[in-house]
Design a protein around this motif. Structure first.
Motif, short mmCIF file in Angstrom:
data_model
loop_
_atom_site.label_atom_id
_atom_site.label_comp_id
_atom_site.label_asym_id
_atom_site.label_seq_id
_atom_site.Cartn_x
_atom_site.Cartn_y
_atom_site.Cartn_z
N ASP A 265 0.61 -1.32 0.09
CA ASP A 265 0.09 -0.14 -0.01
C ASP A 265 0.76 1.19 0.08
OD1 ASP A 265 -2.30 -1.53 -0.06
OD2 ASP A 265 -2.58 -1.50 2.16
N HIS B 1 -8.00 1.26 -4.07
CA HIS B 1 -6.48 1.45 -3.99
C HIS B 1 -6.10 2.89 -4.06
CE1 HIS B 1 -5.85 -2.77 -5.50
NE2 HIS B 1 -6.73 -2.50 -6.17
N ASN C 49 -3.18 4.07 -3.40
CA ASN C 49 -1.86 4.20 -3.99
C ASN C 49 -1.61 4.34 -5.73
OD1 ASN C 49 -2.55 1.59 -4.24
ND2 ASN C 49 -0.37 0.80 -4.06
#
Length: 365
Positions: A186, A215, A217
């Motif tokens: 992450d 997500h 990231n």
């Protein structure tokens, strides 16, 4: 006496970007009246008429600073892409956004994973901040996401995925990306550079915006330079969760997107017929060039972009020079490590025909 000791040592690792030769420069150097440029992946159709109209109107207001928040374009683009306005950031082309990402996230000796043959600005942005490049060779001319995942270490900070990849025109698929993201920690940022997004017609291509919900990231980069034909105005944008956008925004210069670019981009988003025409022109141009390369017995990579990587099976430098002396600018691939290949942008039908005619003559000499 001035020597290299006065500069940051990171600067000495940087190799300046080598762009495709400008038309006017070739005309001056070779004394040519007519030159066709098929080197820089520009849209040969040019901007939408609506965008040109807005640029002319905006010219009367350039004595005033532009909207630093890019308010109206932000509204329009957020609605089109399907994200919140706070999840967008704009730059003076995608190149500036790459620099902002480097300034925000790359520390000295932080590792940045890139493909072995890809857009050179990832390497430039990393080196200037003192980061460490981890280069993973392509597999069948495409990103090897399994190998890139395997290259992740505790020092990895960013991973760049150019999709479609420049200069190969290949893509990574949704299935590949799904498996890849399961292996990425992450705290490692994954940047999908989708400069040629509008040209892709492969159903296996991932719609990366859909990953953002799960997500945090992921950062997506796109541009108005290619399919929207605004390369000369320099305007690109990034999509990510608000926290990442806020961090990047701290290093962004105020008024970094000029007034004319903002107005033209809004008009370009509204000119859906012009975009469709650009994409259709590119598709028909690719098919024509494929047929001609087949006739010439030249191998090439089928592309999801607006350029084609062509294998000449011989040193490409002299072919590049011969074509330029005939008024055709293409891209020599030596700087990418491909001594025997060229990259050609899909042009207007008549430009493609002239290129093929001249290429035949050069190869037959």
């Amino acid at each position: 006496m001035i020597d290299e000791s006065i500069v940051r040592q990171e600067i000495l690792k940087i190799e300046p970007y080598v762009p495709g030769k400008p038309i006017e420069e070739v005309k001056r150097e070779l004394g040519l009246e007519e030159v066709i440029k098929l080197a820089s992946n520009e849209n040969p159709l040019g901007p939408a008429p609506q965008a040109i109209k807005k640029m002319k109107e905006a010219a009367k207001q350039v004595n005033i600073y532009p909207d630093g928040n890019v308010h109206y374009l932000r509204q329009k683009l957020a609605a089109k892409v399907g994200v919140r306005e706070e999840e967008l950031i704009f730059g003076n082309g995608s190149d500036e956004l790459l620099a902002l990402l480097a300034q925000t996230f790359i520390t000295e000796q932080a590792e940045v994973i890139i493909a072995g043959t890809t857009f050179s600005e990832y390497r430039f942005a990393t080196n200037i901040m003192g980061g460490k490049i981890v280069s993973v060779p392509l597999k069948d001319y495409a990103h090897d996401l399994e190998a890139m995942a395997a290259a992740i270490t505790p020092n990895t900070k960013l991973i760049f995925i150019c999709n479609p990849n420049n200069p190969t025109g290949t893509i990574v698929t949704k299935e590949e990306v799904d498996n890849f993201l399961k292996q990425v920690p992450d705290d490692v940022l994954v940047i999908f550079d989708e400069a040629y997004y509008e040209y892709v017609d492969n159903p296996a291509y991932p719609e990366t915006v859909n990953y953002l919900a799960n997500h945090e990231n992921i950062i997506i980069l796109r541009t108005f330079s290619k399919a929207y034909a605004l390369a000369g105005l320099r305007i690109g944008y990034g999509i990510a969760n608000q926290k990442l956008i806020d961090y990047i925004d701290r290093v962004r210069q105020p008024f970094n997107v000029n007034l004319m670019a903002q107005k033209a981009a809004i008009a370009s988003l509204e000119a859906e017929e012009h975009l469709a025409k650009s994409v259709e022109l590119n598709q028909s141009g690719k098919e024509y060039l494929y047929q001609e390369f087949d006739k010439l017995g030249l191998e090439y990579l089928p592309t999801s972009s607006n350029f084609i990587l062509v294998d000449l099976a011989q040193d490409s430098a002299w072919v590049f020079q011969e074509l330029m002396e005939r008024g055709i600018i293409i891209r020599n691939m030596e700087s990418f490590g491909y001594q025997d290949k060229i990259r050609v942008t899909v042009g207007l039908p008549e430009e493609n025909q002239v290129f093929i005619t001249q290429l035949k003559e050069v190869l037959n000499n």
